[in-house]
Design a protein around this motif. Sequence first.
Motif, PDB file in Angstrom:
ATOM      1  N   ASP A  65      21.818 109.232  42.558  1.00 19.91           N
ATOM      2  CA  ASP A  65      20.677 109.688  43.359  1.00 19.91           C
ATOM      3  C   ASP A  65      19.560 108.647  43.356  1.00 19.91           C
ATOM      4  OD1 ASP A  65      22.002 112.042  43.961  1.00 19.91           O
ATOM      5  OD2 ASP A  65      20.922 113.241  42.466  1.00 19.91           O
ATOM      6  N   GLY A  70      24.207 109.514  47.153  1.00 19.10           N
ATOM      7  CA  GLY A  70      24.448 110.864  46.680  1.00 19.10           C
ATOM      8  C   GLY A  70      25.942 111.034  46.564  1.00 19.10           C
ATOM      9  N   GLN A  91      28.073 109.356  49.238  1.00 16.68           N
ATOM     10  CA  GLN A  91      27.611 109.607  50.606  1.00 16.68           C
ATOM     11  C   GLN A  91      27.940 108.450  51.547  1.00 16.68           C
ATOM     12  OE1 GLN A  91      26.581 112.345  51.908  1.00 16.68           O
ATOM     13  NE2 GLN A  91      26.211 113.519  50.054  1.00 16.68           N
ATOM     14  N   ALA A 110      26.437 118.025  40.728  1.00 13.86           N
ATOM     15  CA  ALA A 110      25.959 117.593  42.042  1.00 13.86           C
ATOM     16  C   ALA A 110      26.052 118.718  43.075  1.00 13.86           C
ATOM     17  CB  ALA A 110      26.756 116.382  42.508  1.00 13.86           C
TER      18      ALA A 110
END
Length: 176
Positions: A65, A70, A91, A110
Amino acid sequence: MRLLGVRVRLNAPEHEVLVILDEDAGERSLPIVIGPHEAVAIATVQAGMPMPRPGTHDLLVACVDAAGSGIRQVEITEVRGGTFIAEVVLQNGTRVDSRASDAIAVALRAKVDVWCAEDVLDDAAVVLDVDEDDREHVHLAGTLADDEADERVSEFREFLERVEPEDFSDRDESGS
């Protein structure tokens, strides 16, 4: 996949610790043998137990993060020589090799999905022998009433206070 929970199989030679995942749409479950430390990392999050300091899995999620990315999901991709192989998918699409138990612990922290390759399910999944009441009870475990959740957290804390490393050791039946 849904996390059914962490179980200790007492009738196994070494009291195996298992994490059990369940198909979202289907009857198959995926039991994965894991270590006791990973079991605690998974079970504490599942039980809603706050930890006083971040653990390794918390640190990993925080670092990802902080780096501006992410975690999108985790995937159990294959079984190789009896070992479940997983990937943490970021991500940006980057895939990071992981042990399945660590990937599951990261996914819980998460709050992302755990996916499993169909061929892994075909090779390693089982159909648990439970009636519908049992299956419904297990599936509702993530949506317990506050009183019941508090009771389960309390029971798990008592277990953590009693458990000793020797409970998970590799001893033969003579105790040596």
